[in-house]
Design a protein around this motif. Structure first.
Motif, PDB file in Angstrom:
ATOM      1  N   THR A  96       0.836  -1.197   0.000  1.00 44.61           N
ATOM      2  CA  THR A  96       0.000   0.000   0.000  1.00 44.61           C
ATOM      3  C   THR A  96       0.866   1.241   0.000  1.00 44.61           C
ATOM      4  N   ALA A  97       0.535   2.202  -0.871  1.00 46.18           N
ATOM      5  CA  ALA A  97       1.263   3.472  -0.939  1.00 46.18           C
ATOM      6  C   ALA A  97       0.597   4.510  -0.053  1.00 46.18           C
ATOM      7  N   LEU A  98       1.423   5.295   0.631  1.00 51.55           N
ATOM      8  CA  LEU A  98       0.943   6.408   1.456  1.00 51.55           C
ATOM      9  C   LEU A  98       0.970   7.671   0.609  1.00 51.55           C
ATOM     10  N   GLY A  99      -0.196   8.144   0.196  1.00 48.94           N
ATOM     11  CA  GLY A  99      -0.261   9.284  -0.720  1.00 48.94           C
ATOM     12  C   GLY A  99      -0.371  10.614  -0.011  1.00 48.94           C
ATOM     13  N   GLY A 100       0.076  11.685  -0.683  1.00 49.74           N
ATOM     14  CA  GLY A 100      -0.076  13.045  -0.181  1.00 49.74           C
ATOM     15  C   GLY A 100       0.597  13.255   1.162  1.00 49.74           C
ATOM     16  N   SER A 298       3.004   1.777  -5.840  1.00 55.46           N
ATOM     17  CA  SER A 298       2.433   0.539  -5.293  1.00 55.46           C
ATOM     18  C   SER A 298       1.967  -0.379  -6.420  1.00 55.46           C
ATOM     19  N   MET A 299       1.471   0.203  -7.519  1.00 60.86           N
ATOM     20  CA  MET A 299       1.084  -0.607  -8.676  1.00 60.86           C
ATOM     21  C   MET A 299       2.300  -1.302  -9.275  1.00 60.86           C
ATOM     22  N   LEU A 300       3.397  -0.564  -9.402  1.00 58.35           N
ATOM     23  CA  LEU A 300       4.616  -1.138  -9.956  1.00 58.35           C
ATOM     24  C   LEU A 300       5.156  -2.260  -9.076  1.00 58.35           C
ATOM     25  N   LEU A 301       5.093  -2.061  -7.760  1.00 58.99           N
ATOM     26  CA  LEU A 301       5.568  -3.095  -6.839  1.00 58.99           C
ATOM     27  C   LEU A 301       4.696  -4.345  -6.943  1.00 58.99           C
ATOM     28  N   GLU A 302       3.390  -4.151  -7.163  1.00 56.08           N
ATOM     29  CA  GLU A 302       2.499  -5.296  -7.348  1.00 56.08           C
ATOM     30  C   GLU A 302       2.764  -5.980  -8.687  1.00 56.08           C
ATOM     31  N   HIS A 307       6.839  -7.100  -2.925  1.00 56.27           N
ATOM     32  CA  HIS A 307       6.006  -6.748  -1.774  1.00 56.27           C
ATOM     33  C   HIS A 307       6.907  -6.376  -0.599  1.00 56.27           C
ATOM     34  N   THR A 308       7.399  -5.151  -0.664  1.00 50.04           N
ATOM     35  CA  THR A 308       8.334  -4.656   0.347  1.00 50.04           C
ATOM     36  C   THR A 308       8.185  -3.147   0.458  1.00 50.04           C
ATOM     37  N   ASN A 309       8.619  -2.613   1.601  1.00 44.51           N
ATOM     38  CA  ASN A 309       8.566  -1.148   1.778  1.00 44.51           C
ATOM     39  C   ASN A 309       9.705  -0.517   0.979  1.00 44.51           C
ATOM     40  N   PHE A 310       9.494  -0.439  -0.324  1.00 45.96           N
ATOM     41  CA  PHE A 310      10.514   0.018  -1.276  1.00 45.96           C
ATOM     42  C   PHE A 310      11.011   1.417  -0.928  1.00 45.96           C
ATOM     43  N   SER A 311      10.087   2.309  -0.565  1.00 43.82           N
ATOM     44  CA  SER A 311      10.451   3.666  -0.136  1.00 43.82           C
ATOM     45  C   SER A 311      10.099   3.797   1.336  1.00 43.82           C
ATOM     46  N   TRP A 312      11.104   4.041   2.166  1.00 42.84           N
ATOM     47  CA  TRP A 312      10.847   4.050   3.609  1.00 42.84           C
ATOM     48  C   TRP A 312      11.926   4.850   4.325  1.00 42.84           C
ATOM     49  N   GLY A 313      11.537   5.712   5.247  1.00 39.79           N
ATOM     50  CA  GLY A 313      12.499   6.483   6.032  1.00 39.79           C
ATOM     51  C   GLY A 313      12.946   7.739   5.298  1.00 39.79           C
ATOM     52  N   ARG A 314      13.395   8.711   6.054  1.00 35.33           N
ATOM     53  CA  ARG A 314      13.805   9.993   5.484  1.00 35.33           C
ATOM     54  C   ARG A 314      15.179   9.897   4.828  1.00 35.33           C
ATOM     55  N   ASN A 315      15.278  10.443   3.618  1.00 29.26           N
ATOM     56  CA  ASN A 315      16.546  10.586   2.901  1.00 29.26           C
ATOM     57  C   ASN A 315      17.275   9.256   2.684  1.00 29.26           C
ATOM     58  N   GLN A 316      16.501   8.225   2.387  1.00 31.90           N
ATOM     59  CA  GLN A 316      17.069   6.910   2.111  1.00 31.90           C
ATOM     60  C   GLN A 316      16.998   6.541   0.626  1.00 31.90           C
ATOM     61  N   ILE A 317      16.557   7.459  -0.215  1.00 30.00           N
ATOM     62  CA  ILE A 317      16.365   7.149  -1.633  1.00 30.00           C
ATOM     63  C   ILE A 317      17.704   7.248  -2.364  1.00 30.00           C
TER      64      ILE A 317
END
Length: 339
Positions: A96-100, A298-302, A307-317
């Protein structure tokens, strides 16, 4: 199955949408009611990839409103996001993506430390902020818009407003490493974080928004605010590209000048119609095909089975992860919106 956690832009917007969706008990209620309203699944979604693959998803309305932050109802805001995440998990949604503001609230209030909600153990691997795909799409919008409107990046100054945030810092790293942009101007509230980012990049001028605007050929707005961006168009260079990566977006309605080009930042267009109704509610110009890049993540991950928290935490990209999600984005038929 994928999920999207979203919210509406204002109390007035929420009341209007509630009536359209048949939630009459919500339609005439004030902010206090919305502070208590539970999350709802309000849309079932089918997406078809350019490859022919089909996936199913659900849209979870968190019932969060930006006025909750503006009126310092922070506990209500954080409760909204956590409850929406629990709701998605209870319905068996894999990613699930957290939007906005959902992802911004999650980061700013350290909600990752909350794992037990009543009798539910929150499984964070089921959630992604969507920020990696958003950052990638904004960078592609810079590259494509500059070409379209005749701005040579090798001679251009790019101002990033919200440079120390998760998306802003990723955009800075990409522009520094993957383009030949001449100069970067770094704008944010926290001066210590700005100096740290400047040191990491090895370049970039730190400035206020007022000082940055007259110098910038391209302005990228990814700062988190409960209201849209308000700037004096007379302070801008001509020509200029403004990439409005905020939510709610308002630059295209407040600035209408022929040599100032407004791009809705972080928006993608799919190659095929998506079977849903939710994008009509958030006023996309082509609601069957246009959507937020964070939702598309989230669509791309599906699609890819990640199925993982691909984007998570501040400044980790990282640039590598932006390239990874970018390749999946192209593969499945998404492209940056340049209008």
């Amino acid at each position: 199955m994928f999920g999207l956690i979203g919210h509406l832009t204002s109390l007035d917007h929420a009341q209007l949408v509630a009536r359209d969706l048949g939630y009459e008990e919500y339609a005439d209620q004030g902010l206090e009611f919305w502070c208590m309203a539970p999350p709802q699944i309000v849309d079932d979604i089918t997406v078809t990839s350019a490859t022919g693959q089909k996936i199913q998803g659900k849209y979870v309305e968190s019932c969060f409103l930006p006025e909750m932050l503006a009126t310092k109802r922070f506990k209500a805001a954080t409760r909204k996001i956590i409850n929406a995440m629990v709701h998605a998990q209870k319905h068996g949604i894999d990613i699930t993506a957290l939007g906005g503001f959902s992802s911004i609230i999650f980061e700013n209030f350290n909600l990752s430390e909350i794992r037990q909600i009543r009798n539910i153990q929150l499984e964070v691997e089921r959630f992604t902020t969507g920020n990696t795909h958003t950052a990638y799409i904004i960078c592609r919008q810079v590259e494509e818009a500059s070409h379209k409107f005749g701005i040579d990046l090798s001679q251009a100054t790019v101002a990033i407003c919200g440079a120390t945030g998760d998306i802003g810092s990723a955009v800075c790293r990409w522009l520094d490493a993957r383009t030949d942009v001449k100069d970067l101007i770094l704008v944010a509230r926290n001066q210590e974080r700005l100096r740290d980012l400047q040191a990491q990049l090895g370049r970039g001028k730190i400035a206020s928004i007022e000082a940055a605007l007259p110098e910038a050929d391209i302005v990228i707005w990814v700062a988190s605010m409960a209201k849209g961006m308000e700037i004096d168009p007379n302070s801008l260079k001509r020509p200029c590209i403004l990439i409005d990566g905020g939510y709610p977006k308002n630059m295209s309605t407040t600035i209408q000048l022929p040599d100032i080009h407004i791009i809705n930042g972080g928006i993608v267009e799919h190659c095929l119609d998506i079977d849903w109704k939710i994008m009509k509610i958030v006023n996309m110009s082509t609601p069957a095909r246009q959507l937020f890049a964070c939702f598309a993540e989230s669509m791309l991950l599906e699609f890819e089975g990640w199925h993982t928290n691909f984007s998570w935490g501040r400044n980790q990209i990282s640039i590598a992860k932006m390239e990874q999600i970018g390749q999946a984005s192209v593969k499945h038929g998404f492209k940056p919106l340049i209008a």
